[in-house]
Scaffold this motif. Structure first.
Motif, PDB file in Angstrom:
ATOM      1  N   ARG A 281     -51.342  82.585 -85.401  1.00 50.30           N
ATOM      2  CA  ARG A 281     -50.149  81.748 -85.567  1.00 50.30           C
ATOM      3  C   ARG A 281     -50.077  80.655 -84.310  1.00 50.30           C
TER       4      ARG A 281
ATOM      5  N   ARG B 167     -50.291  76.540 -85.125  1.00 49.14           N
ATOM      6  CA  ARG B 167     -49.038  75.886 -84.392  1.00 49.14           C
ATOM      7  C   ARG B 167     -49.624  74.442 -83.589  1.00 49.14           C
TER       8      ARG B 167
ATOM      9  N   ARG C 221     -49.677  70.396 -84.597  1.00 52.69           N
ATOM     10  CA  ARG C 221     -48.884  69.682 -83.586  1.00 52.69           C
ATOM     11  C   ARG C 221     -49.828  68.405 -83.223  1.00 52.69           C
TER      12      ARG C 221
ATOM     13  N   GLY D  99     -44.191  71.243 -89.324  1.00 55.09           N
ATOM     14  CA  GLY D  99     -44.274  72.802 -89.570  1.00 55.09           C
ATOM     15  C   GLY D  99     -43.002  73.477 -89.616  1.00 55.09           C
TER      16      GLY D  99
ATOM     17  N   GLY E 153     -44.766  78.406 -89.178  1.00 54.58           N
ATOM     18  CA  GLY E 153     -46.142  77.766 -88.841  1.00 54.58           C
ATOM     19  C   GLY E 153     -46.849  77.049 -89.689  1.00 54.58           C
TER      20      GLY E 153
END
Length: 87
Positions: free
Chosen positions: A23, A27, A31, A80, A84
């Protein structure tokens, strides 16, 4: 969780730790993918490729639309959800 729950779930600790790590990686990847500065740099590179004759106008338009969608998502802050995953 209680002590009994922790003891019973102990064999699953590596899987829970792996899921957490996955996760976190996901993430961070999202980003970076939706980062407005990175998308703008890709747009500039795409324009250079068009001017150099490396891609056609149609290919430029298609890729530009994809990049502008990513830029819009990044600017909205919607890179997101709580799970996630990208919208």
């Amino acid at each position: 969780m209680g002590l009994i729950s922790e003891v019973l779930l102990l064999p699953f600790a590596p899987a829970r730790g792996s899921a957490w790590a996955i996760r976190q990686v996901l993430r961070e990847a999202e980003r970076l993918y939706y980062d407005p500065a990175a998308v703008r740099a890709e747009l500039a590179q795409l324009e250079q490729r068009l001017e150099a004759g490396e891609i056609t106008e149609e290919e430029f338009d298609r890729q530009e639309d994809e990049l502008l969608d990513r830029l819009e998502t990044g600017m909205r802050g919607g890179a997101g959800t709580a799970e996630g995953t990208a919208p």
